[in-house]
Design an enzyme around this catalytic site. Sequence first.
Site, short mmCIF file in Angstrom:
data_model
loop_
_atom_site.label_atom_id
_atom_site.label_comp_id
_atom_site.label_asym_id
_atom_site.label_seq_id
_atom_site.Cartn_x
_atom_site.Cartn_y
_atom_site.Cartn_z
N PHE A 22 0.86 -1.19 0.00
CA PHE A 22 0.00 0.00 0.00
C PHE A 22 0.89 1.23 0.00
CE2 PHE A 22 -2.33 3.37 2.31
CZ PHE A 22 -3.36 3.55 1.40
N GLY A 122 4.82 -3.26 17.05
CA GLY A 122 4.09 -4.37 16.44
C GLY A 122 3.83 -4.16 14.96
N GLU A 126 8.53 3.10 13.00
CA GLU A 126 8.80 4.47 13.47
C GLU A 126 9.67 4.49 14.72
OE1 GLU A 126 5.32 6.81 14.42
OE2 GLU A 126 6.52 8.60 14.80
N GLU A 145 0.19 24.35 6.58
CA GLU A 145 -1.19 24.49 6.11
C GLU A 145 -2.03 23.35 6.68
OE1 GLU A 145 -3.24 25.52 1.89
OE2 GLU A 145 -1.15 24.91 1.84
N GLU A 147 -2.70 22.90 9.79
CA GLU A 147 -2.29 22.58 11.16
C GLU A 147 -2.95 23.58 12.11
OE1 GLU A 147 1.79 20.76 12.80
OE2 GLU A 147 2.02 22.75 11.95
#
Lengths: 185, 185
Positions: A22, A122, A126, A145, A147
């Site tokens: 993906f 899991g 990151e 933009e 935020e």
Amino acid sequence: MSSVEKPNDPLQETCLQARRVFDGILLKVDRDRVRLPDGREVLREYIRHPGAVAVIAQHADGRIIFERQFRHPLRRAFLELPAGKIDPGEEPLAAARRELREETGFKAADWRRLGVMHPCIGYSDEHIEIFLARGLHETGQQWDEGEFLELLAFTPGEAVTAIRDGRITDGKTITALFLALPFLS
Amino acid sequence: MSSVEKPNDPLQETCLQARRVFDGILLKVDRDRVRLPDGREVLREYIRHPGAVAVIAQHADGRIIFERQFRHPLRRAFLELPAGKIDPGEEPLAAARRELREETGFKAADWRRLGVMHPCIGYSDEHIEIFLARGLHETGQQWDEGEFLELLAFTPGEAVTAIRDGRITDGKTITALFLALPFLS
């Protein structure tokens, strides 16, 4: 690190084949074929992430900068530390300086790296590098933009109370406070 | 929770349309169209997760059960607490009892819910319910197929040291220890 990683580790798994299954706007998912310690093969799916930084920015009066930010996945606002993704080729400290400046409008004269945490072992690769920033001076926010956030400031004691009473539940924020506590008083 | 959520919250975002864009073996990704506070529309991608539990299981001598487990996303082993996903329709406490029994081979007579944490608010709706388990007695592990792990036990002081020196970096484990510390001594 001897108690975490071992030579000829009996837990070692071997990646036989990696495949991007993906490729989204924000998220990239890989599905890898992996050989287990007993020789069997399984598939493992997980998010590929460029890494991130989180910053404990402490004012001279001891208060720490927090943000209140709406997080769509959970459909509500969270109290959290300034944080953000590392850009391609960017050093973690440079990302921390940039995120602090953009999100809070502060620069810091003194930086200390406190460590690294892994939010989601899991199903994501990151890692989040955690920094303590002091010697703050204001320069003005530059929000991305789209935020939207509110800035708050808590003393270390108020932050610990907010963790214990459930107002702060964000993993990176709790981990960063844990690592920072010896340096905050 | 007054400092986290507000009535007529100026940070509120509105979900206009939700769409499943990846339906994997393990991961489900939704891409939602969202209206921001300023009226603009953006897309948000995130993992849909059933929720999980993590357990601080403390022996009568004070030591806490840890696992060393290989995590393919980061290609190495991690020190972490017993934890796992909540099955469909399962109560969090029942999931905690099940995971502790399956992964460590222990049942516990005394259970206390310590709170909830959110490991990854930027791109996952996962929440992890955290429990303290005491009054342990051994019954024998029942590992899932393809589950390989080593069991260890650390005193609370050893666990805190392992966080501070970087041997423990898993967010759920650090958060659970933070919440448990007042109860552990």
